[in-house]
Scaffold this active site. Sequence first.
Site, mmCIF file in Angstrom:
data_model
loop_
_atom_site.group_PDB
_atom_site.id
_atom_site.type_symbol
_atom_site.label_atom_id
_atom_site.label_comp_id
_atom_site.label_asym_id
_atom_site.label_seq_id
_atom_site.Cartn_x
_atom_site.Cartn_y
_atom_site.Cartn_z
ATOM 1 N N ASP A 13 -0.492 -9.401 -2.678
ATOM 2 C CA ASP A 13 -0.018 -10.871 -2.611
ATOM 3 C C ASP A 13 -0.218 -11.540 -3.879
ATOM 4 O O ASP A 13 0.794 -12.230 -4.363
ATOM 5 C CB ASP A 13 -0.640 -11.660 -1.416
ATOM 6 C CG ASP A 13 -1.979 -11.423 -1.491
ATOM 7 O OD1 ASP A 13 -2.849 -10.438 -1.903
ATOM 8 O OD2 ASP A 13 -2.978 -12.289 -0.595
ATOM 9 N N GLU A 21 -8.945 -17.294 -6.577
ATOM 10 C CA GLU A 21 -7.656 -17.826 -7.001
ATOM 11 C C GLU A 21 -7.569 -18.184 -8.485
ATOM 12 O O GLU A 21 -6.513 -18.309 -8.938
ATOM 13 C CB GLU A 21 -7.070 -18.630 -6.007
ATOM 14 C CG GLU A 21 -6.878 -17.925 -4.595
ATOM 15 C CD GLU A 21 -6.365 -18.780 -3.528
ATOM 16 O OE1 GLU A 21 -6.981 -20.051 -3.675
ATOM 17 O OE2 GLU A 21 -5.774 -18.315 -3.012
ATOM 18 N N TYR A 75 1.090 11.048 -5.773
ATOM 19 C CA TYR A 75 1.315 10.365 -7.150
ATOM 20 C C TYR A 75 0.884 11.080 -8.094
ATOM 21 O O TYR A 75 -0.402 11.876 -8.199
ATOM 22 C CB TYR A 75 0.205 9.056 -6.780
ATOM 23 C CG TYR A 75 1.251 8.006 -5.840
ATOM 24 C CD1 TYR A 75 2.415 8.251 -5.325
ATOM 25 C CD2 TYR A 75 0.452 6.778 -5.507
ATOM 26 C CE1 TYR A 75 2.697 7.343 -4.264
ATOM 27 C CE2 TYR A 75 0.940 5.954 -4.732
ATOM 28 C CZ TYR A 75 2.190 6.156 -3.991
ATOM 29 O OH TYR A 75 2.423 5.322 -2.951
ATOM 30 N N HIS A 107 -2.934 -8.401 3.761
ATOM 31 C CA HIS A 107 -2.977 -8.029 2.229
ATOM 32 C C HIS A 107 -4.654 -7.845 1.815
ATOM 33 O O HIS A 107 -5.053 -8.652 1.246
ATOM 34 C CB HIS A 107 -2.416 -9.149 1.438
ATOM 35 C CG HIS A 107 -0.786 -8.993 1.303
ATOM 36 N ND1 HIS A 107 -0.364 -8.115 0.522
ATOM 37 C CD2 HIS A 107 0.197 -9.703 1.711
ATOM 38 C CE1 HIS A 107 0.893 -8.169 0.343
ATOM 39 N NE2 HIS A 107 1.320 -9.033 1.327
#
Length: 403
Positions: free
Chosen positions: A108, A374, A300, A103
Amino acid sequence: MSFIRALREAAEEIGPGIVADRRDIHAHPELGYQERRTAAMVAARLRDLGIEVRDGVGTTGVVGVIRGRSPGRTVLLRADMDALPIQEENEVPYASRTPGVMHACGHDAHTAILLGAARLLAERRAEIAGTVKLMFQPAEEGGAGALRMIEEGVLDDPPVDAAFGLHVDADRYVGQVALRAGPAMAAADSFTITITGRGGHAASPHRAVDPIVVGAQMITALQTLVSREVSPTEPAVVTVASLSAGTTDNVIPAVATLRGTVRTFSPEVRQQVEARLREIAQGIAAAMRATAEVSYRTGYPVLHNDPAQVELVRAVVGELLGPEAVVERGPVMGAEDFAFILQRVPGAYLHLGVRNAAWTVPRPVHTATFDLDEAALPIGAAVLTATALAFLAKGPPGHGGGA
Ligand code: NI
């Protein structure tokens, strides 16, 4: 909107759970359209929260539907679940356990953040007028998973009025949110040019048609597309990223292949570059007695942020984190398949700062040492939750404002 500030605290309280989910997903990365473990975990989490779940949407996509106590509009929040084919080099307890898969783009974190938002929203169902749809998509990295889910009805039943999503931003610090109204990320197309000449002995080039020399001329000429043909005020990129031909040092091969990418911001420039790329490739091949077959694949579209929805996010982030948290983002030539959603419904894509203030250099996405602070995870969950609630609280146009 006083509920917004309370959300910051509520998100911090569930922060450890969001971090645990992120680490679990990080340790078990899955490539596009193979996100079976991740999708099963997402579906189980949503069901535990009493959220209606549709799974197997667009192969491995999962949709959660949170119906509020009273009717109203429908807002969609989106996360992507796929990882990249990179061997992780970080030495952390939650490092990838799958060789060659990592990841490295923060999906994630996106998935864990949206699961956190799901929890915050489910707990506030009684206060919601309208519906929140949670979209967990496969294959953002080149697989157009969002388009697959659109084809399988993610924007219908009930129809979606606005959509929001976020991406981690390795350049911005934790506590910052980067926004841009209007065209924000590029359209991405790819091409393959197959040059056919005539093979021969490397010592007798006059008896051959050397596709490598033709390819070299072509690569040089393609540089003029951006420098001499596209307006200097229009962003565009043409990159030849791969050239393959030949097997040894004394044989002229018969075929050479060029591959590359085209990034643009306007439909006119997109068409112009494609048309001229074909003409240049075929013209140069013809001038040098070879032929060129051009395969051009439209990828895209441009990601377009609706200015009114960007203002909504700006107000929400200002209230949650303080007005100085909002930073303006310039256009980038990277692409993102959330653009398929924003082609169909208004909305905004925001970039969430994940850089730790102590890091002297950023840890960029798509590298083997990418990582994030985090502390950004509960902030992301609070931002998405508050944005959805603020959108629904505005009610339909003509009934108290509308966005
Ligand atoms: Ni990404």
